[in-house]
Design a protein around this motif. Structure first.
Motif, mmCIF file in Angstrom:
data_model
loop_
_atom_site.group_PDB
_atom_site.id
_atom_site.type_symbol
_atom_site.label_atom_id
_atom_site.label_comp_id
_atom_site.label_asym_id
_atom_site.label_seq_id
_atom_site.Cartn_x
_atom_site.Cartn_y
_atom_site.Cartn_z
ATOM 1 N N THR A 5 0.868 -1.183 0.000
ATOM 2 C CA THR A 5 0.000 0.000 0.000
ATOM 3 C C THR A 5 0.896 1.222 0.000
ATOM 4 O O THR A 5 1.527 1.546 1.003
ATOM 5 C CB THR A 5 -0.904 0.029 1.250
ATOM 6 O OG1 THR A 5 -1.642 -1.183 1.309
ATOM 7 C CG2 THR A 5 -1.863 1.201 1.191
ATOM 8 N N ALA A 6 0.939 1.882 -1.134
ATOM 9 C CA ALA A 6 1.803 3.058 -1.251
ATOM 10 C C ALA A 6 1.302 4.170 -0.331
ATOM 11 O O ALA A 6 0.097 4.322 -0.120
ATOM 12 C CB ALA A 6 1.830 3.556 -2.693
ATOM 13 N N PRO A 7 2.221 4.944 0.225
ATOM 14 C CA PRO A 7 1.813 6.084 1.049
ATOM 15 C C PRO A 7 1.237 7.195 0.179
ATOM 16 O O PRO A 7 1.281 7.129 -1.050
ATOM 17 C CB PRO A 7 3.120 6.531 1.697
ATOM 18 C CG PRO A 7 4.143 6.191 0.657
ATOM 19 C CD PRO A 7 3.670 4.888 0.050
ATOM 20 N N THR A 8 0.737 8.223 0.805
ATOM 21 C CA THR A 8 0.386 9.438 0.078
ATOM 22 C C THR A 8 1.673 9.986 -0.517
ATOM 23 O O THR A 8 2.717 9.990 0.130
ATOM 24 C CB THR A 8 -0.241 10.471 1.038
ATOM 25 O OG1 THR A 8 -1.432 9.902 1.600
ATOM 26 C CG2 THR A 8 -0.568 11.772 0.329
ATOM 27 N N VAL A 9 1.604 10.450 -1.773
ATOM 28 C CA VAL A 9 2.797 10.937 -2.467
ATOM 29 C C VAL A 9 2.533 12.342 -2.991
ATOM 30 O O VAL A 9 1.457 12.628 -3.513
ATOM 31 C CB VAL A 9 3.190 10.006 -3.631
ATOM 32 C CG1 VAL A 9 4.411 10.544 -4.365
ATOM 33 C CG2 VAL A 9 3.448 8.590 -3.131
ATOM 34 N N ALA A 10 3.542 13.202 -2.855
ATOM 35 C CA ALA A 10 3.526 14.538 -3.456
ATOM 36 C C ALA A 10 4.858 14.724 -4.171
ATOM 37 O O ALA A 10 5.873 14.147 -3.768
ATOM 38 C CB ALA A 10 3.326 15.611 -2.391
ATOM 39 N N VAL A 11 4.844 15.518 -5.232
ATOM 40 C CA VAL A 11 6.053 15.738 -6.020
ATOM 41 C C VAL A 11 6.287 17.234 -6.210
ATOM 42 O O VAL A 11 5.346 18.027 -6.197
ATOM 43 C CB VAL A 11 5.987 15.014 -7.380
ATOM 44 C CG1 VAL A 11 5.985 13.503 -7.191
ATOM 45 C CG2 VAL A 11 4.762 15.440 -8.175
ATOM 46 N N PHE A 12 7.550 17.603 -6.388
ATOM 47 C CA PHE A 12 7.912 18.999 -6.620
ATOM 48 C C PHE A 12 9.093 19.061 -7.560
ATOM 49 O O PHE A 12 9.768 18.063 -7.817
ATOM 50 C CB PHE A 12 8.227 19.716 -5.292
ATOM 51 C CG PHE A 12 9.506 19.269 -4.634
ATOM 52 C CD1 PHE A 12 10.692 19.972 -4.839
ATOM 53 C CD2 PHE A 12 9.538 18.154 -3.805
ATOM 54 C CE1 PHE A 12 11.872 19.572 -4.234
ATOM 55 C CE2 PHE A 12 10.712 17.751 -3.191
ATOM 56 C CZ PHE A 12 11.881 18.458 -3.406
ATOM 57 N N ASP A 13 9.327 20.241 -8.090
ATOM 58 C CA ASP A 13 10.502 20.452 -8.923
ATOM 59 C C ASP A 13 10.990 21.884 -8.793
ATOM 60 O O ASP A 13 10.323 22.732 -8.193
ATOM 61 C CB ASP A 13 10.236 20.097 -10.392
ATOM 62 C CG ASP A 13 9.208 20.988 -11.077
ATOM 63 O OD1 ASP A 13 8.936 22.115 -10.618
ATOM 64 O OD2 ASP A 13 8.661 20.548 -12.106
ATOM 65 N N THR A 14 12.175 22.113 -9.348
ATOM 66 C CA THR A 14 12.659 23.470 -9.569
ATOM 67 C C THR A 14 12.717 23.647 -11.076
ATOM 68 O O THR A 14 13.004 22.700 -11.817
ATOM 69 C CB THR A 14 14.042 23.712 -8.933
ATOM 70 O OG1 THR A 14 14.948 22.694 -9.362
ATOM 71 C CG2 THR A 14 13.955 23.728 -7.412
ATOM 72 N N GLN A 15 12.418 24.867 -11.509
ATOM 73 C CA GLN A 15 12.337 25.137 -12.935
ATOM 74 C C GLN A 15 12.528 26.618 -13.201
ATOM 75 O O GLN A 15 12.246 27.445 -12.332
ATOM 76 C CB GLN A 15 10.975 24.681 -13.475
ATOM 77 C CG GLN A 15 9.812 25.319 -12.744
ATOM 78 C CD GLN A 15 8.452 24.771 -13.130
ATOM 79 O OE1 GLN A 15 7.741 25.429 -13.870
ATOM 80 N NE2 GLN A 15 8.108 23.602 -12.613
ATOM 81 N N VAL A 16 12.993 26.921 -14.400
ATOM 82 C CA VAL A 16 13.067 28.294 -14.849
ATOM 83 C C VAL A 16 11.637 28.711 -15.175
ATOM 84 O O VAL A 16 10.872 27.935 -15.749
ATOM 85 C CB VAL A 16 13.979 28.415 -16.091
ATOM 86 C CG1 VAL A 16 13.946 29.821 -16.660
ATOM 87 C CG2 VAL A 16 15.395 28.017 -15.736
ATOM 88 N N ARG A 17 11.261 29.924 -14.796
ATOM 89 C CA ARG A 17 9.897 30.399 -15.048
ATOM 90 C C ARG A 17 9.736 30.697 -16.535
ATOM 91 O O ARG A 17 10.196 31.714 -17.034
ATOM 92 C CB ARG A 17 9.610 31.632 -14.210
ATOM 93 C CG ARG A 17 8.157 32.097 -14.332
ATOM 94 C CD ARG A 17 7.891 33.231 -13.404
ATOM 95 N NE ARG A 17 7.656 32.683 -12.074
ATOM 96 C CZ ARG A 17 7.661 33.391 -10.966
ATOM 97 N NH1 ARG A 17 7.920 34.675 -11.008
ATOM 98 N NH2 ARG A 17 7.433 32.827 -9.813
ATOM 99 N N SER A 18 9.081 29.767 -17.233
ATOM 100 C CA SER A 18 8.850 29.907 -18.671
ATOM 101 C C SER A 18 7.762 28.922 -19.079
ATOM 102 O O SER A 18 7.692 27.815 -18.531
ATOM 103 C CB SER A 18 10.132 29.591 -19.447
ATOM 104 O OG SER A 18 9.854 29.388 -20.812
ATOM 105 N N ARG A 19 6.964 29.301 -20.043
ATOM 106 C CA ARG A 19 5.942 28.381 -20.544
ATOM 107 C C ARG A 19 6.576 27.198 -21.251
ATOM 108 O O ARG A 19 5.930 26.178 -21.443
ATOM 109 C CB ARG A 19 5.008 29.106 -21.503
ATOM 110 C CG ARG A 19 4.037 30.022 -20.796
ATOM 111 C CD ARG A 19 3.199 30.703 -21.805
ATOM 112 N NE ARG A 19 3.962 31.889 -22.217
ATOM 113 C CZ ARG A 19 3.510 32.861 -22.941
ATOM 114 N NH1 ARG A 19 2.304 32.806 -23.415
ATOM 115 N NH2 ARG A 19 4.255 33.898 -23.233
ATOM 116 N N LEU A 20 7.834 27.325 -21.627
ATOM 117 C CA LEU A 20 8.506 26.279 -22.389
ATOM 118 C C LEU A 20 9.434 25.411 -21.545
ATOM 119 O O LEU A 20 10.101 24.538 -22.090
ATOM 120 C CB LEU A 20 9.311 26.924 -23.534
ATOM 121 C CG LEU A 20 8.515 27.822 -24.473
ATOM 122 C CD1 LEU A 20 9.460 28.478 -25.472
ATOM 123 C CD2 LEU A 20 7.420 27.050 -25.163
ATOM 124 N N SER A 21 9.486 25.629 -20.227
ATOM 125 C CA SER A 21 10.484 24.927 -19.410
ATOM 126 C C SER A 21 10.122 23.484 -19.098
ATOM 127 O O SER A 21 10.992 22.695 -18.781
ATOM 128 C CB SER A 21 10.737 25.686 -18.109
ATOM 129 O OG SER A 21 9.598 25.616 -17.268
#
Length: 193
Positions: free
Chosen positions: A106-122
């Motif tokens: 039974t997988a735990p609750t999962v959340a994900v994040f990232d860092t990115q350059v602010r751009s519609r194309l990133s």
């Protein structure tokens, strides 16, 4: 309740966000922060919340070739006075870890994040991580992108505070749910922030 934060970072920006997330979670739950090369190959059964993040490379999660490119960039230009002249994550990335980690029955609750350059194309490493997890049958409770000024950073002003607040909200929701694992809804495929 226990949280595990797993991160990948090339130039240190994602590590700073992961540290802020761990601090926000620690306000309500026991929290462990690990760089992906130190992450367990099998998720401990007592983990109620797994938070995973990494830098956005070439529209998604890093690959061996994008990690080599980051190392090359750093070797060619270590920065002023050699500051930050060492990569944080030098082995496999979150892509490989997420594909292979044993999440248990039974997988735990999962959340994900990232860092990115602010751009519609990133693009978004978090969106790709969420997709990979869904393909593995895991429901992703939330995802969030945090912004850097350029490929090597630094973080935009206020991003560490925003990361801590996001994590505190995750912990509050997890606590309110009674730590029921796997009961989260899928996060939308749009970055917030």
């Amino acid at each position: 309740m226990r949280a595990l934060v797993v991160f990948e970072s090339m130039f240190g920006n994602t590590r700073q966000i992961a540290e802020a997330i761990a601090a926000g979670l620690a306000e309500r739950m026991d929290t462990e922060l690990v760089e992906v090369s130190e992450a367990p190959v099998a998720l401990p059964a007592d983990v109620d919340l797994l938070v995973v993040g990494g830098p956005t490379h070439a529209l998604g999660m890093s690959r061996p070739e994008t990690r080599r490119d980051a190392a090359r960039q750093l070797a060619e230009d270590p920065g002023p006075d050699g500051a930050g002249a060492e990569l944080v994550s030098t082995g496999e990335g979150i892509r490989e870890w997420l594909a292979g980690v044993d999440l248990g029955t039974t997988a735990p609750t999962v959340a994900v994040f990232d860092t990115q350059v602010r751009s519609r194309l990133s693009g978004s490493a978090a969106a790709r991580a969420a997709r990979l997890l869904r393909r593995r049958g895991v429901r992703v409770a939330d995802r969030c992108g945090f912004h850097v000024v350029g490929t090597r950073g630094p973080l935009h002003a206020g991003e560490r505070d925003r990361a801590r607040q996001w994590a505190a909200g995750l912990a509050a929701r997890e606590g309110a749910s009674g730590a029921t694992t796997g009961g989260a809804v899928d996060a939308p495929d749009v970055a917030r922030g």
